[in-house]
Design a protein around this motif. Structure first.
Motif, PDB file in Angstrom:
ATOM      1  N   PHE A  82      44.337  38.536  28.363  1.00  0.00           N
ATOM      2  CA  PHE A  82      45.522  38.299  27.696  1.00  0.00           C
ATOM      3  C   PHE A  82      45.880  39.634  27.132  1.00  0.00           C
ATOM      4  N   GLY A  83      45.284  40.601  27.476  1.00  0.00           N
ATOM      5  CA  GLY A  83      45.823  42.020  26.747  1.00  0.00           C
ATOM      6  C   GLY A  83      44.740  42.894  27.347  1.00  0.00           C
ATOM      7  N   ASP A  84      44.408  44.039  26.495  1.00  0.00           N
ATOM      8  CA  ASP A  84      43.532  45.121  26.952  1.00  0.00           C
ATOM      9  C   ASP A  84      42.102  44.674  26.867  1.00  0.00           C
ATOM     10  N   ALA A  85      41.213  44.984  27.908  1.00  0.00           N
ATOM     11  CA  ALA A  85      39.922  44.819  27.580  1.00  0.00           C
ATOM     12  C   ALA A  85      39.230  45.559  28.777  1.00  0.00           C
ATOM     13  N   GLY A  86      37.924  45.928  28.726  1.00  0.00           N
ATOM     14  CA  GLY A  86      37.140  46.672  29.546  1.00  0.00           C
ATOM     15  C   GLY A  86      35.761  46.395  29.399  1.00  0.00           C
ATOM     16  N   LEU A  87      34.969  47.025  30.208  1.00  0.00           N
ATOM     17  CA  LEU A  87      33.505  46.982  30.303  1.00  0.00           C
ATOM     18  C   LEU A  87      32.963  48.035  30.880  1.00  0.00           C
ATOM     19  N   VAL A  88      31.699  48.443  30.491  1.00  0.00           N
ATOM     20  CA  VAL A  88      30.863  49.706  31.149  1.00  0.00           C
ATOM     21  C   VAL A  88      29.574  48.883  31.457  1.00  0.00           C
ATOM     22  N   VAL A  89      28.909  49.172  32.491  1.00  0.00           N
ATOM     23  CA  VAL A  89      27.539  48.718  32.773  1.00  0.00           C
ATOM     24  C   VAL A  89      26.727  49.891  33.301  1.00  0.00           C
ATOM     25  N   THR A  90      25.410  49.632  33.234  1.00  0.00           N
ATOM     26  CA  THR A  90      24.506  50.844  33.738  1.00  0.00           C
ATOM     27  C   THR A  90      23.092  49.904  33.752  1.00  0.00           C
ATOM     28  N   ASN A  91      22.381  50.539  34.416  1.00  0.00           N
ATOM     29  CA  ASN A  91      20.748  50.300  34.573  1.00  0.00           C
ATOM     30  C   ASN A  91      19.949  51.085  33.859  1.00  0.00           C
ATOM     31  N   PHE A 126      34.962  48.863  34.159  1.00  0.00           N
ATOM     32  CA  PHE A 126      35.644  47.906  34.499  1.00  0.00           C
ATOM     33  C   PHE A 126      36.903  47.560  33.852  1.00  0.00           C
ATOM     34  N   SER A 127      38.181  47.247  33.957  1.00  0.00           N
ATOM     35  CA  SER A 127      39.168  46.919  33.414  1.00  0.00           C
ATOM     36  C   SER A 127      39.606  45.300  33.521  1.00  0.00           C
ATOM     37  N   PHE A 128      40.065  44.716  32.485  1.00  0.00           N
ATOM     38  CA  PHE A 128      40.360  43.645  32.465  1.00  0.00           C
ATOM     39  C   PHE A 128      41.881  43.289  31.913  1.00  0.00           C
ATOM     40  N   PHE A 129      42.563  44.297  32.205  1.00  0.00           N
ATOM     41  CA  PHE A 129      44.206  43.982  32.073  1.00  0.00           C
ATOM     42  C   PHE A 129      44.733  42.958  32.808  1.00  0.00           C
ATOM     43  N   PRO A 130      45.465  42.353  31.823  1.00  0.00           N
ATOM     44  CA  PRO A 130      46.214  41.255  32.423  1.00  0.00           C
ATOM     45  C   PRO A 130      46.249  40.876  34.096  1.00  0.00           C
ATOM     46  N   LEU A 157      28.415  46.247  28.664  1.00  0.00           N
ATOM     47  CA  LEU A 157      29.012  46.668  27.185  1.00  0.00           C
ATOM     48  C   LEU A 157      30.534  46.213  27.150  1.00  0.00           C
ATOM     49  N   GLY A 158      30.983  45.468  26.504  1.00  0.00           N
ATOM     50  CA  GLY A 158      32.380  44.984  26.482  1.00  0.00           C
ATOM     51  C   GLY A 158      32.970  46.425  25.416  1.00  0.00           C
ATOM     52  N   VAL A 159      34.328  46.956  26.071  1.00  0.00           N
ATOM     53  CA  VAL A 159      34.970  47.820  25.430  1.00  0.00           C
ATOM     54  C   VAL A 159      36.460  47.553  25.418  1.00  0.00           C
ATOM     55  N   ALA A 160      37.294  48.338  24.711  1.00  0.00           N
ATOM     56  CA  ALA A 160      38.691  47.678  24.470  1.00  0.00           C
ATOM     57  C   ALA A 160      39.683  47.914  25.681  1.00  0.00           C
ATOM     58  N   ASN A 161      39.310  48.725  26.763  1.00  0.00           N
ATOM     59  CA  ASN A 161      40.049  48.674  27.986  1.00  0.00           C
ATOM     60  C   ASN A 161      39.298  49.583  29.068  1.00  0.00           C
TER      61      ASN A 161
END
Length: 377
Positions: A198-207, A187-191, A62-66
């Motif tokens: 190219f900015g803030d972004a994040g992810l949560v995962v689960t089973n 997870f974080s996708f900080f640059p 699930l994509g989240v903001a950061n």
């Protein structure tokens, strides 16, 4: 710094070179989003979630903001709040413990393993009380924590495990990608991350399907149907433009991880043996979000490298238990001696997948020259 050094300055991670490599593909992908008219919770985001779920071998992504929101959402999905305790490491980025406090719970720290800088499972177990509801395990700098022991302890005490894999996407532990081992992975996708937006972004995962449903609602104001709200949530949606950028970068990701490992290998083999360097373990992959060395003259080496036009960084100069924001927890200096000692000795060197061999050799030579070895091993 001289003008020539400024022009040739070596950054910690060279994001401009990555843009030069894949810029046209990114521009096309972003243009597709702009022309689509769908900018939030669109097809790019869904595709990224699907691809990352497959890459990480989890049922739900699930994509989240950061990355900090990812941790907060994970805690709230597990029902953690006021009166609860969550154990984590004092040697990590502030956001890890900040999310615990924001959720209303009490951060409880346990000291680290001096070889890996990750939380020590045995010290972690000693910190468990009847109020402990979860553990946030940080896979620091790209190296996994000792997940077998941690999961065994969590099962024994009936507590949940959140993996803070913000610095470790792609890292494997005994054949499993980190983030897929505990109850929830974040997870974080900080640059500057190994996979960066190219900015803030994040992810949560689960089973776990029920946890996924909770997190799905939490990221979007507690709603799974428009204008119908089942719980109090937040606004933490991954932008379509960031998803589009990440989809392009994901195609290069495994190659970039390989290049990081090659650079780290070159550092390890050629930087003088008197320095403490990252240890490599069987069945515990290191993806080198940071390449850190240790020495008593850390500050002097950092200044020397800066004079030579080479960046360096200190992760982290003040452990979390000594941060002013957590003074209410009543920790004091000396409570976690390993974290405190390493905070005074650690230094991160530049590492980018696009870094040339020439730049690597320059960094190695400058470090060795500082030590008076003139480049010898």
């Amino acid at each position: 710094m001289e003008e020539q050094n400024q022009q040739n300055f070596i950054p910690m991670v060279d994001l401009k070179e990555e843009v030069n490599l894949m810029g046209q593909s990114i521009i096309k992908s972003v243009t597709d989003v702009i022309e689509s008219g769908a900018y939030v919770l669109g097809e790019k985001g869904k595709k990224l979630e699907h691809e990352l779920a497959g890459y990480l071998n989890v049922s739900y992504a699930l994509g989240v903001a950061n990355g900090t929101d990812a941790l907060y959402i994970a805690l709230k999905a597990l029902g953690i709040g006021i009166g609860d305790e969550v154990i984590t490491t004092p040697f990590t980025f502030f956001g890890t413990a900040e999310a615990i406090a924001q959720a209303g719970a009490k951060p409880v720290f346990a000291d680290i393993d001096e070889e890996t800088y990750n939380i020590d499972p045995y010290k972690m177990e000693k910190a468990i009380t009847p109020k402990t509801k979860a553990i946030i395990v940080v896979h620091l700098f790209g190296l996994s924590a000792k997940m077998s022991q941690i999961m065994e302890i969590a099962k024994k005490h009936h507590i949940k495990v959140i993996e803070d894999a913000c610095q470790a996407i792609g890292t494997e532990y005994q054949g499993k990608r980190v983030g897929s081992i505990g109850d929830i992975g974040c997870f974080s996708f900080f640059p500057s991350k190994n996979l960066g937006a190219f900015g803030d972004a994040g992810l949560v995962v689960t089973n776990n399907k029920d946890l996924y449903k909770n997190m799905f609602m939490l990221r979007n104001h507690g709603s799974d149907k428009k204008y119908l709200h089942s719980l109090i949530g937040m606004n933490s949606r991954l932008d379509e433009i960031q998803a589009a950028i990440l989809l392009v970068k994901l195609k290069y990701f495994d190659v970039f991880l390989h290049l990081r490992k090659e650079i780290a290998k070159n550092y390890t083999e050629n930087i003088h043996k008197s320095l403490k360097k990252p240890k490599i373990y069987e069945n515990r992959e290191h993806t080198f979000h940071q390449y850190c060395i240790e020495l008593d003259e850390r500050n002097e080496l950092s200044a020397y490298l800066l004079e030579k036009g080479i960046s360096s960084a200190i992760y982290y100069p003040v452990p979390l238990h000594l941060q002013e924001a957590f003074s209410y927890l009543n920790y004091k200096e000396g409570d976690f001696p390993l974290a405190e000692t390493i905070a005074k000795r650690i230094l991160a060197l530049p590492i980018s997948p696009t870094m040339s061999r020439e730049i690597q050799e320059n960094i190695i030579n400058c470090v060795n020259e500082f030590l008076g070895e003139k480049g010898s091993k």
